[in-house]
Design an enzyme around this catalytic site. Structure first.
Site, short mmCIF file in Angstrom:
data_model
loop_
_atom_site.label_atom_id
_atom_site.label_comp_id
_atom_site.label_asym_id
_atom_site.label_seq_id
_atom_site.Cartn_x
_atom_site.Cartn_y
_atom_site.Cartn_z
CB CYS A 129 -0.94 0.05 1.20
SG CYS A 129 -1.98 1.51 1.12
N GLY A 243 -5.96 -2.18 -14.16
CA GLY A 243 -6.51 -1.61 -15.38
C GLY A 243 -7.49 -2.48 -16.14
C1 LIG Z 1 -9.89 3.65 -3.97
C2 LIG Z 1 -8.95 2.49 -3.93
C3 LIG Z 1 -8.66 1.87 -2.70
C4 LIG Z 1 -7.79 0.78 -2.64
N1 LIG Z 1 -7.57 0.17 -1.44
C5 LIG Z 1 -6.77 -0.93 -1.38
C6 LIG Z 1 -6.61 -1.66 -0.17
O1 LIG Z 1 -7.17 -1.33 0.88
N2 LIG Z 1 -5.78 -2.75 -0.17
C7 LIG Z 1 -5.16 -3.18 -1.32
O2 LIG Z 1 -4.45 -4.20 -1.28
N3 LIG Z 1 -5.33 -2.53 -2.49
C8 LIG Z 1 -6.12 -1.42 -2.55
N4 LIG Z 1 -6.29 -0.76 -3.75
C9 LIG Z 1 -5.59 -1.26 -4.96
C10 LIG Z 1 -6.50 -2.13 -5.81
O3 LIG Z 1 -6.94 -3.25 -5.10
C11 LIG Z 1 -5.80 -2.55 -7.10
O4 LIG Z 1 -4.64 -3.31 -6.78
C12 LIG Z 1 -5.35 -1.38 -7.95
O5 LIG Z 1 -6.31 -0.36 -7.92
C13 LIG Z 1 -5.07 -1.76 -9.42
O6 LIG Z 1 -6.25 -2.21 -10.05
P1 LIG Z 1 -7.16 -1.29 -11.02
O7 LIG Z 1 -6.25 -0.69 -12.05
O8 LIG Z 1 -8.17 -2.22 -11.59
O9 LIG Z 1 -7.75 -0.23 -10.15
C14 LIG Z 1 -7.17 0.32 -3.82
C15 LIG Z 1 -7.46 0.94 -5.05
C16 LIG Z 1 -8.33 2.00 -5.12
C17 LIG Z 1 -8.63 2.63 -6.45
#
Ligand SMILES: Cc1cc2nc3c(=O)[nH]c(=O)nc-3n(C[C@H](O)[C@H](O)[C@H](O)COP(=O)(O)O)c2cc1C
Ligand SMILES: Cc1cc2nc3c(=O)[nH]c(=O)nc-3n(C[C@H](O)[C@H](O)[C@H](O)COP(=O)(O)OP(=O)(O)OC[C@H]3O[C@@H](n4cnc5c(N)ncnc54)[C@H](O)[C@@H]3O)c2cc1C
Ligand code: FES
Lengths: 303, 256
Positions: A129, A243
């Site tokens: 994170c 993505g």
């Molecule tokens: C608003 C938000 C909150 C997130 N909170 C967490 C979290 O608490 N723990 C975690 O492992 N990843 C968290 N992520 C990361 C996502 O799980 C994911 O790995 C990342 O957004 C990439 O995927 P995407 O491109 O589909 O968004 C968060 C992402 C977003 C956008």
């Protein structure tokens, strides 16, 4: 209907699509739009041992084909998760993956021990994170610390353990190998990339935290590349994240080597994204005459 | 139904003033569930994040909702570029709206600039029991005065530079009204400093007051915790979420 079911680290998923940690809460809000039983699984919001308030707002900024967030692990703490959210989630006929995010090894171990006594199906250890000062990504950027925390959590629970990797590293395959050797049953990647936006009229960063985690379609090629590299470097299953916003993107991620996929930012654009992606994957497979999704996992034929 | 997401056609579009667009959207299921103070989360073509826009008017009989918004940057520009007959991608109705008081005899509705539109649903609900105080920068920015008048509410127009109505901040007529009349409730939407002053005035006078806040959003439905705002509840600091706990909050719980 093509067969969409996959098995990740001994756990059966009815399909490979999982809303990613942090965008889906505990499912309550999305359940008003579609039944959670349609999903392959749910990765819940990252949980710490006690309640966390998170970072000050604004916590989100847009960027071309993506977004940056700095929520900072706001969550009600592990007791509230286990007592208030988990029992409800476990009735939803889908795989429940509890994402955990302590700032010390001891904190992660305590959370994992508590979850070990529940019926949660899998644990996803977030060592990536970017939005918290202590712990978080710090564990995920060095092999030694990644290995140490994975080992400690591995000892604390018998649940299948997924370790979620950071893309903000020089060589993600080294970290993946380190957590594999420490006993991880699976790796998920990628978490967000560190990013920043500035309001040029005020000269101030848009996020109150100055920097945040970037995700959404803009990071997709990076995620595909990293999943491909990691799938070739380890023998444990890889969950592809980053993505994914369509059935075709999910198929591409699986061709790169992912056994399942998680969907994050796309759900903000389209709250039905996870169920739409499942339908689109099925349509694509049927169109190609492929009867089983497992045939495409890792099927990329590199030059 | 609580909320839904679909494509809905624009059935009417007007330009109300400099960069201010009004649109009526035919969305019977959303209109049926909508309440004053709630908002719609609208996806501009080709963008990742939706844009929260308040509901300005609810017509349940013909399944119409009206929104009035200012063109700020790319997202609102792309929404504004849509024409009658084209569809908008709308998630709604969202959020926790204003508390309606059927027995109230005298309420004050305060809108600052682009905070005026959500006051129209309340003006229609309260009719002649309401006084609308609307504030704008200058005469070119004034919107919705005919609608407020037609609702039966009394109205007080203020501008910062005196080019229309009184040259005053909205807090001046507010103070005069509460000094002279018994006021049951105050509702306000507008810039944060304005809401902060109004809350202080209302809290000091022990008058029920609700304010509609803005925060940048992700999901819009309470899942992602992006839209946090600090609240005080039962003496404790808590994080509220503008999209689900709000956008309307009690003036007593907001921590400015
Ligand atoms: C608003 C938000 C909150 C997130 N909170 C967490 C979290 O608490 N723990 C975690 O492992 N990843 C968290 N992520 C990361 C996502 O799980 C994911 O790995 C990342 O957004 C990439 O995927 P995407 O491109 O589909 O968004 C968060 C992402 C977003 C956008
Ligand atoms: C509950 C609620 C109701 C609203 N109602 C109205 C309304 O009725 N009429 C109106 O003109 N405006 C309203 N706004 C403000 C409106 O959402 C923003 O002006 C709009 O999102 C700006 O988008 P943009 O792409 O033009 O600007 P950009 O600055 O390019 O937007 C970038 C990002 O920041 C977000 N953002 C920027 N400004 C705001 C803001 N003030 N509040 C929340 N998010 C913001 C955008 O949604 C987007 O995600 C409301 C905001 C909220 C939270
Ligand atoms: S925008 Fe997701 S919780 Fe408010």
């Amino acid at each position: 209907m093509a067969n969409l079911s996959v098995n990740v680290a001994g756990v059966d998923f009815k399909n490979p699509v999982i809303p990613a940690s942090g965008v889906f809460g505990y499912g309550r809000e999305y359940e008003k739009l579609f039944p959670l039983s349609k999903l392959g699984g749910i990765a819940t919001k990252g949980t710490t041992i006690t309640e966390r308030m998170g970072n000050p707002s604004p916590r989100i900024a847009e960027c071309p084909s993506g977004m940056i967030n700095s929520v900072g692990l706001q969550n009600p703490g592990i007791d509230a998760f286990i007592n208030r959210e988990l029992p409800n989630l476990l009735t939803k006929d889908t795989v429940i993956i509890s994402n955990i995010a302590g700032s010390t090894i001891d904190e992660c171990v305590s959370i994992a021990e508590m979850l070990d006594d529940t019926d949660v199906h899998m644990i996803e250890l977030n060592i990536s994170c970017p939005n918290v000062k202590k712990g978080g990504a710090a564990f995920g950027v060095h092999c030694e610390s990644a290995e140490a925390i994975t080992k400690a959590v591995r000892k604390a629970t018998k649940k299948p353990l997924i370790v979620k990797l950071s893309p903000n590293v020089t060589d993600i395959t080294e970290i993946a190998r380190a957590v594999e050797s420490a006993g991880a049953n699976s790796v998920s990647l990628i978490n967000t990339l560190l990013g920043m936006r500035i309001d040029i009229n005020t000269g101030r960063p848009i996020l109150k935290n100055n920097v945040g985690g970037m995700s959404g379609p803009a990071v997709f090629p990076i995620a595909v590349r990293m999943v491909w590299q990691v799938a070739n470097a380890v023998s444990i299953p890889v969950i592809g994240i980053g993505g994914i916003d369509s059935g075709k993107a999910a198929i591409e991620m699986m061709m790169a080597g992912a056994k399942a996929v998680q969907v994050g930012a796309a759900i903000f654009t389209d709250p039905y994204a996870p169920v739409r992606i499942i339908d689109e994957m099925n349509d694509w497979l049927e169109e190609k005459g492929i009867s089983d999704i497992n045939e495409i996992i890792g099927s990329v034929n590199p030059w | 139904m609580e909320y839904t997401k679909s494509l809905y056609p624009i059935v009417k579009k007007e330009v109300l003033g400099k960069n201010i667009i009004s649109m009526n959207i035919l969305c019977p299921d959303i209109a049926d569930a909508a309440e004053p103070g709630q908002f719609l989360h609208i996806l501009p073509d080709g963008m990742t994040l939706r844009r929260p826009i308040s509901i300005c008017d609810i017509n349940k009989e013909n399944g119409n909702l009206r929104i009035v918004f200012e063109v700020k940057h790319e997202g609102t520009e792309r929404i504004a570029a849509k024409n009658v007959g084209e569809n908008l991608d709308v998630l709604g109705p969202l959020g926790h709206g204003f508390t309606l008081m059927p027995n109230a005899e005298n309420v004050i509705l305060i809108g600052g600039g682009i905070g005026n539109p959500p006051m129209l649903t309340l003006a229609k609900y309260y009719g002649n029991k309401a006084t609308v105080i609307s504030g704008f920068r200058s005469a070119e920015c004034v919107i919705l005065q005919d609608e407020f008048n037609r609702s039966g509410a009394k109205s007080v127009l203020c501008t910062d530079n005196g080019t229309a109505g009184r040259k005053a901040l909205v807090t001046e007529p507010l103070k005069e009204l509460i000094a002279n009349e018994n006021v049951d409730a105050i509702y306000a939407c507008g810039p944060t400093p304005m809401l902060k002053f109004i809350s202080a005035i209302a809290n000091n006078a022990y008058i029920f007051c609700e304010v509609s806040l803005e925060e940048r959003m992700g999901c819009g439905i309470g899942a992602c915790l992006v839209c946090a705002c600090k609240l005080k509840k039962e003496g404790k600091d808590v994080m509220g979420h503008v999209c689900k706990d709000g956008p309307v909050f009690s003036s007593k719980e907001v921590q400015w």
